[in-house]
Design a protein around this motif. Structure first.
Motif, PDB file in Angstrom:
ATOM      1  N   MET A   1      24.642  39.489  32.127  1.00  0.00           N
ATOM      2  CA  MET A   1      26.264  38.375  32.821  1.00  0.00           C
ATOM      3  C   MET A   1      25.340  37.412  33.676  1.00  0.00           C
ATOM      4  O   MET A   1      25.100  37.941  34.503  1.00  0.00           O
ATOM      5  N   GLY A   2      25.335  36.575  33.167  1.00  0.00           N
ATOM      6  CA  GLY A   2      25.232  35.094  34.030  1.00  0.00           C
ATOM      7  C   GLY A   2      26.199  34.489  35.351  1.00  0.00           C
ATOM      8  O   GLY A   2      27.442  35.530  34.602  1.00  0.00           O
ATOM      9  N   ALA A   3      25.891  34.531  36.320  1.00  0.00           N
ATOM     10  CA  ALA A   3      26.487  33.687  36.673  1.00  0.00           C
ATOM     11  C   ALA A   3      27.392  33.013  36.161  1.00  0.00           C
ATOM     12  O   ALA A   3      28.790  33.300  36.279  1.00  0.00           O
ATOM     13  N   ARG A   4      27.749  31.866  35.986  1.00  0.00           N
ATOM     14  CA  ARG A   4      28.033  30.815  35.188  1.00  0.00           C
ATOM     15  C   ARG A   4      29.126  31.922  34.183  1.00  0.00           C
ATOM     16  O   ARG A   4      30.550  31.823  34.439  1.00  0.00           O
ATOM     17  N   ALA A   5      29.371  32.704  33.936  1.00  0.00           N
ATOM     18  CA  ALA A   5      30.456  33.483  33.094  1.00  0.00           C
ATOM     19  C   ALA A   5      30.705  35.147  33.369  1.00  0.00           C
ATOM     20  O   ALA A   5      32.323  34.717  33.244  1.00  0.00           O
ATOM     21  N   PHE A   6      30.400  34.698  34.865  1.00  0.00           N
ATOM     22  CA  PHE A   6      31.044  35.515  35.770  1.00  0.00           C
ATOM     23  C   PHE A   6      32.703  35.539  36.162  1.00  0.00           C
ATOM     24  O   PHE A   6      33.254  34.961  36.343  1.00  0.00           O
ATOM     25  N   LEU A   7      31.673  33.694  36.929  1.00  0.00           N
ATOM     26  CA  LEU A   7      32.567  33.197  37.426  1.00  0.00           C
ATOM     27  C   LEU A   7      34.166  32.257  36.786  1.00  0.00           C
ATOM     28  O   LEU A   7      34.953  32.755  37.255  1.00  0.00           O
ATOM     29  N   SER A   8      34.132  31.668  35.318  1.00  0.00           N
ATOM     30  CA  SER A   8      34.042  31.982  34.228  1.00  0.00           C
ATOM     31  C   SER A   8      35.516  32.528  33.964  1.00  0.00           C
ATOM     32  O   SER A   8      36.891  33.001  34.151  1.00  0.00           O
ATOM     33  N   ARG A   9      34.795  34.217  34.189  1.00  0.00           N
ATOM     34  CA  ARG A   9      35.678  35.471  33.740  1.00  0.00           C
ATOM     35  C   ARG A   9      36.995  35.381  34.922  1.00  0.00           C
ATOM     36  O   ARG A   9      38.245  35.688  35.298  1.00  0.00           O
ATOM     37  N   PHE A  10      36.141  35.366  35.801  1.00  0.00           N
ATOM     38  CA  PHE A  10      37.340  35.667  37.633  1.00  0.00           C
ATOM     39  C   PHE A  10      38.054  34.150  37.223  1.00  0.00           C
ATOM     40  O   PHE A  10      39.024  34.965  37.625  1.00  0.00           O
ATOM     41  N   MET A  11      37.660  32.966  37.341  1.00  0.00           N
ATOM     42  CA  MET A  11      39.123  32.184  37.229  1.00  0.00           C
ATOM     43  C   MET A  11      39.871  32.745  36.350  1.00  0.00           C
ATOM     44  O   MET A  11      41.615  32.329  36.543  1.00  0.00           O
ATOM     45  N   GLU A  12      39.248  32.851  34.836  1.00  0.00           N
ATOM     46  CA  GLU A  12      40.173  33.056  33.852  1.00  0.00           C
ATOM     47  C   GLU A  12      41.442  34.455  34.613  1.00  0.00           C
ATOM     48  O   GLU A  12      43.103  33.512  34.528  1.00  0.00           O
ATOM     49  N   ARG A  13      41.124  35.331  35.087  1.00  0.00           N
ATOM     50  CA  ARG A  13      42.121  36.590  35.958  1.00  0.00           C
ATOM     51  C   ARG A  13      42.381  35.805  36.962  1.00  0.00           C
ATOM     52  O   ARG A  13      43.345  36.362  36.983  1.00  0.00           O
ATOM     53  N   LEU A  14      42.254  34.718  37.703  1.00  0.00           N
ATOM     54  CA  LEU A  14      42.612  34.670  38.888  1.00  0.00           C
ATOM     55  C   LEU A  14      44.266  33.488  37.991  1.00  0.00           C
ATOM     56  O   LEU A  14      45.508  33.447  38.599  1.00  0.00           O
ATOM     57  N   ARG A  15      44.060  32.680  36.499  1.00  0.00           N
ATOM     58  CA  ARG A  15      44.788  31.928  36.200  1.00  0.00           C
ATOM     59  C   ARG A  15      45.822  32.473  35.277  1.00  0.00           C
ATOM     60  O   ARG A  15      47.200  32.582  35.025  1.00  0.00           O
ATOM     61  N   SER A  16      45.463  34.221  34.707  1.00  0.00           N
ATOM     62  CA  SER A  16      46.382  34.885  33.574  1.00  0.00           C
ATOM     63  C   SER A  16      47.263  35.512  35.465  1.00  0.00           C
ATOM     64  O   SER A  16      47.164  35.619  35.926  1.00  0.00           O
ATOM     65  N   ARG A  17      48.037  35.362  34.251  1.00  0.00           N
ATOM     66  CA  ARG A  17      49.479  36.205  34.900  1.00  0.00           C
ATOM     67  C   ARG A  17      49.512  38.212  35.188  1.00  0.00           C
ATOM     68  O   ARG A  17      48.181  38.491  34.083  1.00  0.00           O
ATOM     69  N   PRO A  18      49.747  38.346  36.366  1.00  0.00           N
ATOM     70  CA  PRO A  18      48.926  39.841  36.780  1.00  0.00           C
ATOM     71  C   PRO A  18      49.429  40.997  35.625  1.00  0.00           C
ATOM     72  O   PRO A  18      50.850  40.868  35.373  1.00  0.00           O
TER      73      PRO A  18
END
Length: 129
Positions: A1-18
């Motif tokens: 997994m590349g850095a771009r995919a990791f960052l996009s998944r991390f940001m999506e997790r932050l945006r989604s409701r817990p």
């Protein structure tokens, strides 16, 4: 997994409701952010080299060591700066509501200016300028 995919998944997790209910769902995120702030402010440096400094020194005047007080000051700088940037993001989201957007913009600007001033003060006291 590349850095771009990791960052996009991390940001999506932050945006989604817990998942889950209440503050318990936010606990892992808050712990992660606290650990990130501590390590970026120099926790390891303080643990390894800060014990040799006298306790009454708030900012050590050299580049090779860091006190526990500097750790918390730098954490404050990072938190205030990040809050200022987040206020700018909120200003962009509220672009249609002019008064609220201006308020967020000014709060963000003041937060960033305060963070820069505090960071500059610490760097001057450390002897970088």
């Amino acid at each position: 997994m590349g850095a771009r995919a990791f960052l996009s998944r991390f940001m999506e997790r932050l945006r989604s409701r817990p998942r889950g209910h209440g503050a318990a769902a936010l606990l892992p995120l808050l712990l992660y952010l606290a650990a990130l702030a501590l390590f970026s402010a120099g926790l390891l440096n303080v643990l390894l080299e800060g014990a040799t400094l006298p306790r009454d020194v708030i900012i050590y005047g050299g580049r090779e060591r860091q006190t526990i007080y500097e750790l918390f000051m730098l954490m404050g700088v990072y938190i205030v700066g990040a809050t200022g940037l987040y206020a700018w993001v909120l200003a962009g989201r509220r672009g249609m509501q002019e008064r609220i957007a201006r308020m967020y913009f000014m709060v963000g600007l003041l937060g960033l200016l305060l963070a820069f001033a505090m960071g500059y003060y610490i760097l001057v006291r450390k002897g970088y300028f």
